[in-house]
Design a protein around this motif. Structure first.
Motif, PDB file in Angstrom:
ATOM      1  N   ARG A  81       0.835  -1.201   0.000  1.00  0.00           N
ATOM      2  CA  ARG A  81       0.000   0.000   0.000  1.00  0.00           C
ATOM      3  C   ARG A  81       0.875   1.260   0.000  1.00  0.00           C
ATOM      4  O   ARG A  81       0.600   2.217  -0.733  1.00  0.00           O
ATOM      5  N   TYR A 100      -3.748  -1.734  -6.616  1.00  0.00           N
ATOM      6  CA  TYR A 100      -4.868  -2.293  -5.861  1.00  0.00           C
ATOM      7  C   TYR A 100      -4.649  -2.106  -4.354  1.00  0.00           C
ATOM      8  O   TYR A 100      -5.582  -1.777  -3.619  1.00  0.00           O
ATOM      9  N   ASP A 126      -8.683   2.355  -2.038  1.00  0.00           N
ATOM     10  CA  ASP A 126      -9.632   2.134  -0.947  1.00  0.00           C
ATOM     11  C   ASP A 126     -10.898   1.432  -1.444  1.00  0.00           C
ATOM     12  O   ASP A 126     -11.559   0.736  -0.680  1.00  0.00           O
ATOM     13  N   ALA A 168      -8.746  -7.577  -7.127  1.00  0.00           N
ATOM     14  CA  ALA A 168      -8.855  -6.636  -6.018  1.00  0.00           C
ATOM     15  C   ALA A 168      -8.998  -7.373  -4.693  1.00  0.00           C
ATOM     16  O   ALA A 168      -8.366  -7.017  -3.683  1.00  0.00           O
ATOM     17  N   ASN A 223      -7.242  -7.473  -0.508  1.00  0.00           N
ATOM     18  CA  ASN A 223      -8.175  -6.978   0.515  1.00  0.00           C
ATOM     19  C   ASN A 223      -8.899  -5.714   0.075  1.00  0.00           C
ATOM     20  O   ASN A 223      -9.216  -4.847   0.902  1.00  0.00           O
ATOM     21  N   LEU A 224      -9.169  -5.593  -1.209  1.00  0.00           N
ATOM     22  CA  LEU A 224      -9.843  -4.403  -1.735  1.00  0.00           C
ATOM     23  C   LEU A 224     -11.267  -4.756  -2.136  1.00  0.00           C
ATOM     24  O   LEU A 224     -11.486  -5.539  -3.056  1.00  0.00           O
ATOM     25  N   ARG A 231     -15.346  -0.831   5.743  1.00  0.00           N
ATOM     26  CA  ARG A 231     -14.644  -1.009   4.468  1.00  0.00           C
ATOM     27  C   ARG A 231     -13.516  -2.026   4.602  1.00  0.00           C
ATOM     28  O   ARG A 231     -13.345  -2.896   3.741  1.00  0.00           O
ATOM     29  N   LYS A 232     -12.762  -1.939   5.673  1.00  0.00           N
ATOM     30  CA  LYS A 232     -11.651  -2.877   5.855  1.00  0.00           C
ATOM     31  C   LYS A 232     -12.153  -4.298   6.087  1.00  0.00           C
ATOM     32  O   LYS A 232     -11.575  -5.256   5.573  1.00  0.00           O
ATOM     33  N   GLY A 269     -13.142  -5.726   2.827  1.00  0.00           N
ATOM     34  CA  GLY A 269     -11.979  -6.145   2.052  1.00  0.00           C
ATOM     35  C   GLY A 269     -11.436  -7.487   2.492  1.00  0.00           C
ATOM     36  O   GLY A 269     -11.083  -8.340   1.668  1.00  0.00           O
TER      37      GLY A 269
END
Length: 407
Positions: A212, A300, A304, A322, A326-327, A371-372, A375
């Motif tokens: 990242r 990727y 976010d 993705a 973890n996207l 969101r996390k 993912g």
């Protein structure tokens, strides 16, 4: 052949292949790559691509072709004869163009991924050699025909051709359950099997923070900026206009972001023009085609959200790619690519409306923990490696060949 050989000889046929980078071209490559590594000799048969030379682990045989003016960079095969060219780089050294008669290859099974020049050649080989023809239905052909042919009677003739091709195949596969009604609507009523796709991308969870960080440098974005990514063809059928209009809604709400489009296509100019008209040029970047998979991986990792509102695709490799990093993806509710995605759990579902799609994006970015977690669940539920998929494929091939010779 009286008994099943330990190593099957297979041919993977598709009209798109490198240098084209669409999803079915990637499927074609990964089938041949992993079959060649694990199951026995495999090759790709595809259309020629002018001055491009192959550098793969497996043979690639090219059908003579002409450019498709309506769909650059695609090309149409102009023959279904057996004399094909092999143009190869070995160790960086250009080899002379070699010619092979593909009918002389002792295939045990051929697998086509489109119904056109290469698919017809696969069909002819199967009948001449009395071997099974497997074909996978990947693409919604009706919208392409309607755009290219315009006239309804011509579209009907083209659709009849597609329908008859699948009727003549011995085994028809689809990449997911959501694709089955599409092929049924085209008039195919025979048996269907679901064979999922995989992805060649992978990173250990412990590697993702560094990837990242490197992706942030690559994309030139600060740590606190939301990054959205789209990877795929830049064509209107992919519903890319919805992304741009939704970005405008987000911008009007004062949400800071950077949008990165990776890929290319005939519609890119129109997309760039619209972005300029909306005053988003400083927030939207068009990267063009990126062939380096390590660069794609880092992009990727830094993103976010993956934005993929396509109604055209039957199955999306990029959503799986993705997920490997973890996207989570934002897709359209009830679209074929939404199969397996539960809203808020392993991705996000929005309506095919710019304001609702923008609201779905906003909901995802404003709740970091949600969101996390999405993912992480995307990785657990949507990701699968090509190696594991090909293990299933080669076992099914073996069953098919065994039953074929028991007829």
């Amino acid at each position: 052949m009286n008994k099943l050989k330990d190593k099957l000889i297979t041919g993977i046929f598709n009209d798109s292949f490198a240098p084209i980078t669409d999803g079915v071209a990637m499927v074609t490559k990964q089938y041949a790559l992993w079959l060649n590594r694990k199951a026995g000799p495999s090759c790709v048969v595809t259309v020629d691509s002018s001055d491009y030379y192959d550098n793969e682990e497996f043979p690639v045989y090219r059908i003579p072709s002409v450019a498709l003016a309506a769909r650059p960079p695609y090309r149409a095969g102009i023959t279904i004869l057996g004399e094909l060219a092999e143009k190869r780089l070995r160790g960086g050294i250009l080899k002379e163009k070699l010619t092979i008669n593909v009918f002389d290859i002792p295939f045990d099974l051929v697998h086509s991924h489109c119904p056109f020049a290469s698919g017809m050649l696969a069909q002819n080989i199967a009948r001449r050699r009395d071997i099974p023809l497997v074909t996978t239905f990947h693409t919604k052909y009706r919208p392409e025909f309607e755009q290219a042919l315009k006239v309804k009677p011509l579209v009907a003739i083209a659709m009849q051709y597609v329908r008859e091709y699948y009727k003549r195949a011995d085994f028809v596969w689809v990449p997911n359950k959501e694709t089955i009604p599409i092929l049924r609507d085209y008039g195919y009523s025979g048996d269907l099997e679901v064979m999922p796709n995989g992805t060649d991308l992978f990173a250990d969870v412990s590697e993702i923070p560094l990837l990242r960080q490197e992706g942030g440098v690559l994309l030139n974005v600060p740590d606190d900026r939301f990054v959205f990514i789209y990877v795929g063809q830049h064509i209107p059928e992919k519903n890319v206009d919805l992304i741009i209009e939704a970005l405008n809604v987000l911008d009007q709400r004062g949400i800071p972001f950077k949008m990165v489009f990776i890929g290319d296509g005939k519609y890119r100019g129109a997309m760039e023009k619209r972005v300029g008209e909306l005053g988003l040029s400083q927030k939207v970047e068009f990267r063009g085609i990126v062939r380096d998979r390590e660069v794609i991986k880092r992009a990727y990792a830094r993103a976010d959200l993956m934005l993929f509102p396509s109604l055209y695709d039957t199955s999306s490799l990029t959503i799986k790619e993705a997920a490997a990093l973890n996207l989570p993806a934002v897709v359209i509710r009830n679209s074929p690519t939404a199969e397996g995605i539960v809203d808020g759990q392993n991705g996000f579902l929005g309506d095919n409306d710019q304001r609702d799609y923008a609201e779905t994006i906003a909901r995802a970015i404003q709740n970091e923990s949600l969101r996390k977690a999405a993912g992480e669940q995307a990785r657990s539920t949507l990701y699968s490696s090509w190696e594991s998929v090909i293990d299933i494929v080669q076992n099914r091939y073996a069953e098919i060949v065994r039953s074929w010779h028991r007829r």
